[in-house]
Design a protein around this motif. Structure first.
Motif, PDB file in Angstrom:
ATOM      1  N   PRO A   1       0.916  -1.387  -0.025  1.00 37.67           N
ATOM      2  CA  PRO A   1      -0.016   0.282   0.090  1.00 37.67           C
ATOM      3  C   PRO A   1       0.827   1.339   0.126  1.00 37.67           C
ATOM      4  CG  PRO A   1      -0.814  -1.417   1.754  1.00 37.67           C
ATOM      5  CD  PRO A   1       0.547  -2.034   1.325  1.00 37.67           C
ATOM      6  N   SER A   2       2.264   1.230   0.275  1.00 40.99           N
ATOM      7  CA  SER A   2       2.935   2.421   0.194  1.00 40.99           C
ATOM      8  C   SER A   2       3.786   2.322  -1.031  1.00 40.99           C
ATOM      9  CB  SER A   2       3.751   2.496   1.516  1.00 40.99           C
ATOM     10  OG  SER A   2       4.627   1.198   1.676  1.00 40.99           O
ATOM     11  N   ARG A   3       3.720   1.556  -1.869  1.00 38.31           N
ATOM     12  CA  ARG A   3       4.352   1.519  -2.999  1.00 38.31           C
ATOM     13  C   ARG A   3       4.682   2.792  -3.792  1.00 38.31           C
ATOM     14  NH1 ARG A   3       7.326  -2.397  -4.293  1.00 38.31           N
ATOM     15  NH2 ARG A   3       5.642  -3.935  -4.612  1.00 38.31           N
ATOM     16  N   ALA A   4       5.898   3.464  -3.924  1.00 39.29           N
ATOM     17  CA  ALA A   4       6.136   4.841  -4.486  1.00 39.29           C
ATOM     18  C   ALA A   4       5.985   4.796  -5.922  1.00 39.29           C
ATOM     19  CB  ALA A   4       7.521   5.070  -3.919  1.00 39.29           C
ATOM     20  N   ALA A   5       5.557   6.024  -6.420  1.00 35.56           N
ATOM     21  CA  ALA A   5       5.592   5.994  -7.843  1.00 35.56           C
ATOM     22  C   ALA A   5       6.914   6.533  -8.495  1.00 35.56           C
ATOM     23  CB  ALA A   5       4.519   7.469  -8.246  1.00 35.56           C
ATOM     24  N   VAL A   6       6.982   5.508  -9.505  1.00 33.96           N
ATOM     25  CA  VAL A   6       8.401   6.070 -10.395  1.00 33.96           C
ATOM     26  C   VAL A   6       7.935   7.083 -11.380  1.00 33.96           C
ATOM     27  CG1 VAL A   6      10.292   4.933 -11.397  1.00 33.96           C
ATOM     28  CG2 VAL A   6       9.294   3.781  -9.713  1.00 33.96           C
ATOM     29  N   VAL A   7       8.437   8.193 -11.561  1.00 32.89           N
ATOM     30  CA  VAL A   7       7.973   9.225 -12.383  1.00 32.89           C
ATOM     31  C   VAL A   7       8.982   9.907 -13.476  1.00 32.89           C
ATOM     32  CG1 VAL A   7       7.088  11.545 -12.682  1.00 32.89           C
ATOM     33  CG2 VAL A   7       6.278  10.165 -10.616  1.00 32.89           C
ATOM     34  N   SER A   8       8.840   9.802 -14.785  1.00 29.34           N
ATOM     35  CA  SER A   8       9.648  10.256 -15.605  1.00 29.34           C
ATOM     36  C   SER A   8       8.640  10.931 -16.652  1.00 29.34           C
ATOM     37  CB  SER A   8      10.373   9.017 -16.392  1.00 29.34           C
ATOM     38  OG  SER A   8      11.036   9.382 -17.442  1.00 29.34           O
ATOM     39  N   GLY A   9       9.225  12.377 -16.558  1.00 25.78           N
ATOM     40  CA  GLY A   9       8.219  13.354 -17.636  1.00 25.78           C
ATOM     41  C   GLY A   9       6.662  13.190 -17.278  1.00 25.78           C
ATOM     42  N   ALA A  10       5.987  12.897 -18.191  1.00 24.98           N
ATOM     43  CA  ALA A  10       4.485  12.639 -18.240  1.00 24.98           C
ATOM     44  C   ALA A  10       3.925  11.202 -17.863  1.00 24.98           C
ATOM     45  CB  ALA A  10       3.913  13.126 -19.511  1.00 24.98           C
ATOM     46  N   SER A  11       5.166  10.367 -17.314  1.00 28.63           N
ATOM     47  CA  SER A  11       4.802   8.882 -17.341  1.00 28.63           C
ATOM     48  C   SER A  11       4.905   8.802 -15.814  1.00 28.63           C
ATOM     49  CB  SER A  11       5.147   8.022 -18.215  1.00 28.63           C
ATOM     50  OG  SER A  11       6.827   8.124 -17.968  1.00 28.63           O
ATOM     51  N   VAL A  12       4.448   7.661 -15.209  1.00 27.71           N
ATOM     52  CA  VAL A  12       4.616   7.200 -13.811  1.00 27.71           C
ATOM     53  C   VAL A  12       4.255   5.637 -13.895  1.00 27.71           C
ATOM     54  CG1 VAL A  12       2.090   7.835 -13.366  1.00 27.71           C
ATOM     55  CG2 VAL A  12       3.634   7.303 -11.396  1.00 27.71           C
ATOM     56  N   ALA A  13       4.843   4.962 -13.110  1.00 21.55           N
ATOM     57  CA  ALA A  13       4.978   3.403 -12.962  1.00 21.55           C
ATOM     58  C   ALA A  13       5.063   3.025 -11.689  1.00 21.55           C
ATOM     59  CB  ALA A  13       6.072   2.788 -13.643  1.00 21.55           C
ATOM     60  N   TYR A  14       4.150   1.738 -11.325  1.00 20.47           N
ATOM     61  CA  TYR A  14       4.157   1.221  -9.959  1.00 20.47           C
ATOM     62  C   TYR A  14       4.866  -0.175 -10.224  1.00 20.47           C
ATOM     63  CZ  TYR A  14       1.346   5.256  -8.787  1.00 20.47           C
ATOM     64  OH  TYR A  14       1.163   6.773  -8.658  1.00 20.47           O
ATOM     65  N   ARG A  15       5.677  -0.337  -9.809  1.00 21.57           N
ATOM     66  CA  ARG A  15       6.430  -1.787 -10.215  1.00 21.57           C
ATOM     67  C   ARG A  15       5.887  -2.895  -9.107  1.00 21.57           C
ATOM     68  NH1 ARG A  15       7.675  -0.143 -15.004  1.00 21.57           N
ATOM     69  NH2 ARG A  15       9.243   1.332 -15.263  1.00 21.57           N
ATOM     70  N   GLY A  16       5.508  -4.105  -9.920  1.00 16.39           N
ATOM     71  CA  GLY A  16       4.873  -5.145  -9.071  1.00 16.39           C
ATOM     72  C   GLY A  16       3.704  -4.819  -8.011  1.00 16.39           C
ATOM     73  N   LEU A  17       2.825  -3.944  -8.426  1.00 18.05           N
ATOM     74  CA  LEU A  17       1.759  -3.479  -7.548  1.00 18.05           C
ATOM     75  C   LEU A  17       0.958  -4.605  -7.408  1.00 18.05           C
ATOM     76  CD1 LEU A  17       0.760  -0.801  -6.494  1.00 18.05           C
ATOM     77  CD2 LEU A  17      -0.769  -0.439  -8.402  1.00 18.05           C
ATOM     78  N   TRP A  18       0.714  -5.594  -8.240  1.00 14.31           N
ATOM     79  CA  TRP A  18       0.025  -6.790  -8.193  1.00 14.31           C
ATOM     80  C   TRP A  18       1.021  -7.914  -8.377  1.00 14.31           C
ATOM     81  CZ3 TRP A  18      -2.885  -2.884 -10.696  1.00 14.31           C
ATOM     82  CH2 TRP A  18      -3.900  -2.407  -9.888  1.00 14.31           C
ATOM     83  N   ALA A  19       0.837  -9.043  -8.025  1.00 19.09           N
ATOM     84  CA  ALA A  19       1.661 -10.537  -8.256  1.00 19.09           C
ATOM     85  C   ALA A  19       2.094 -10.104  -9.969  1.00 19.09           C
ATOM     86  CB  ALA A  19       0.980 -11.510  -7.963  1.00 19.09           C
ATOM     87  N   GLN A  20       3.249 -10.240 -10.231  1.00 20.77           N
ATOM     88  CA  GLN A  20       3.635 -10.304 -11.604  1.00 20.77           C
ATOM     89  C   GLN A  20       2.989  -9.014 -12.502  1.00 20.77           C
ATOM     90  OE1 GLN A  20       6.214 -12.111 -12.376  1.00 20.77           O
ATOM     91  NE2 GLN A  20       6.093 -13.920 -10.959  1.00 20.77           N
ATOM     92  N   THR A  21       2.759  -7.996 -11.920  1.00 19.99           N
ATOM     93  CA  THR A  21       1.813  -7.052 -12.761  1.00 19.99           C
ATOM     94  C   THR A  21       2.506  -5.582 -12.253  1.00 19.99           C
ATOM     95  OG1 THR A  21      -0.116  -8.369 -12.938  1.00 19.99           O
ATOM     96  CG2 THR A  21      -0.515  -6.049 -13.268  1.00 19.99           C
TER      97      THR A  21
END
Length: 458
Positions: A89-109
């Protein structure tokens, strides 16, 4: 700057000429004061709320927080989505320009978001077997109802504030990359819970080579009016939902793509003004990967992928980066290809020397409807003056040299390159047989007269 609309800008050059730039997608929004201002989709940290990032200037905005939480502001309305059942629940956002990613937010996803002028492209990227077949988001501040297209309409305070188009599903390799139908992907609403799901049975039968698979539910703001359309084809990398691929699949097969944009109509010329002329094109393609040495081709007018081999190489983007940029107005050959097309342009993307996808593989994806951007320049040049031979004089030779005053150009968008076209008529009134010098580059020192020679065959 003398004038703007959502997708054009016009400005006055110091020599009295004017230039206009037309964009494929909106680049400006109307402020509360009624003026047009540049759209900024980039995400920046929210100082008062650590862990949150907010998109820039527009008439709507998105904020991204921990564990995939998204908040939207559209006019006076605020609403948001919060992913459910996440691994952290505390997974940090990985931001680059106009994009944001959440790695492994669910299993394998992974969950990724890309902010554009009028939408947020969301991807659920499933990297390997073992992922859930359903993903849920709690909606707050708005209600969602199913629409006829298979998507959702979002309403807040009695006003429609956007939509979620019908989701799509694509896989990395297989006889058919578009698995939207086979996956039985669905959007469902139960109270304030919005869920997207695929068939668990279908998911369990996928071979390892099919991964990563991408489930694409996106948020679309209220539609911008646009007369531009995009057509895309590929030598195997396109699926029916518009997702296109670049790089190499697990079997080492190349994926290459073409995108066609109709040539926009030049601005209307006011009485007494010089006609508007095509000046150049700027193209940008965003990919959910980093590409190295991506070749871009200008293609014939056909809509089949075989044309790319015979296309004119316009530019090679060295990279590695996620945005492939092209400004083919550089160079006479590139400019003449584009200027010769009055119907539109095909642009082909060859296979880069390397692709680093978010999944770690060599195959990246993009969707032209969200990730392809293009602007077209037209310029209204200041007229030149013929200095030799004198106006009204009679020239008896068939090998004629014309000298004209140089036209100054402060338009940085076409790199300061000016081309001249000299024409000679065989009669005093301008009729009769005409010889044409063709376009001659004016790339000489400022202040130097420009000359051209036209020879009439005996």
């Amino acid at each position: 700057m003398s004038a703007r609309t959502a997708s054009t800008s016009t400005w006055q050059n110091s020599d009295g000429s004017r230039s206009v730039r037309r964009y494929l997608t909106p680049h400006f929004y109307k402020t509360a004061a009624g003026t047009w201002s540049a759209i900024d989709s980039n995400l920046t940290p929210v100082a008062s709320n650590p862990g949150w990032w907010k998109s820039g200037a527009n008439d709507w905005s998105m904020a991204a927080g921990p564990a995939g939480a998204l908040n939207f502001t559209v006019g006076k309305h605020n609403f948001g989505f919060v992913p459910q059942g996440v691994t952290d629940p505390s997974r940090a956002a990985v931001v680059s320009g106009a994009s944001v990613a959440y790695r492994g937010l669910w299993a394998q996803t992974d969950l990724t978001e890309l902010v554009t002028a009028g939408a947020v492209k969301e991807d659920l990227v499933v990297a390997a077997p073992g992922a859930p077949s359903s993903f849920s988001f709690r909606l707050n501040g708005a209600t969602a109802t199913a629409n006829r297209s298979g998507g959702l309409d979002l309403v807040a305070g009695g006003a429609r504030v956007g939509s979620v188009p019908a989701p799509t599903v694509s896989i990395a390799a297989g006889a058919s990359l578009d698995q939207t139908k086979a996956a039985q992907v669905r959007l469902t609403v139960a109270g304030d819970l919005v869920s997207i799901s695929v068939s668990a049975r279908w998911l369990a039968t996928l071979p390892p080579a099919a991964y990563p698979l991408v489930i694409d539910p996106s948020y679309a703001a209220l539609s911008f009016a646009s007369t531009w359309t995009i057509s895309s084809v590929s030598d195997g990398g396109q699926v029916a939902n518009g997702v296109m691929q670049i790089g190499q699949d697990a079997a080492g097969a190349n994926w290459r793509a073409q995108t066609y944009v109709p040539a926009p109509t030049a601005p209307t010329t006011a009485p007494g003004d010089q006609p508007w002329q095509f000046a150049g094109v700027y193209l940008s393609l965003n990919c959910d990967c980093k590409v190295t040495n991506a070749p871009i081709y200008g293609l014939p007018g056909s809509s089949t992928f075989s044309g790319i081999a015979a296309g004119q190489l316009i530019y090679t983007d060295a990279g590695p980066q996620s945005t492939v940029d092209m400004q083919p107005s550089v160079g006479w050959d590139n400019w003449s290809y584009l200027a010769s097309r009055s119907d539109g342009w095909w642009f082909g993307l060859g296979t880069p020397s390397a692709v680093n996808a978010t999944s770690g593989g060599n195959l990246g994806t993009f969707n032209p409807s969200y990730m392809f951007f293009m602007s077209v320049y037209y310029q209204q040049p200041h007229p030149t003056v013929i200095s030799s031979p004198a106006d009204g004089s009679i020239v008896s030779t068939t090998d004629t040299t014309l000298t004209a005053a140089r036209v100054t150009d402060d338009n940085a968008n076409d790199n300061g390159t000016i081309f001249y076209d000299f024409r000679v008529s065989t009669s005093a009134d301008g009729t009769g047989a005409v010889v044409d010098s063709g376009w001659i580059s004016g790339g000489v020192a400022p202040g130097t007269p420009s000359t051209g020679r036209c020879r009439q065959a005996a």
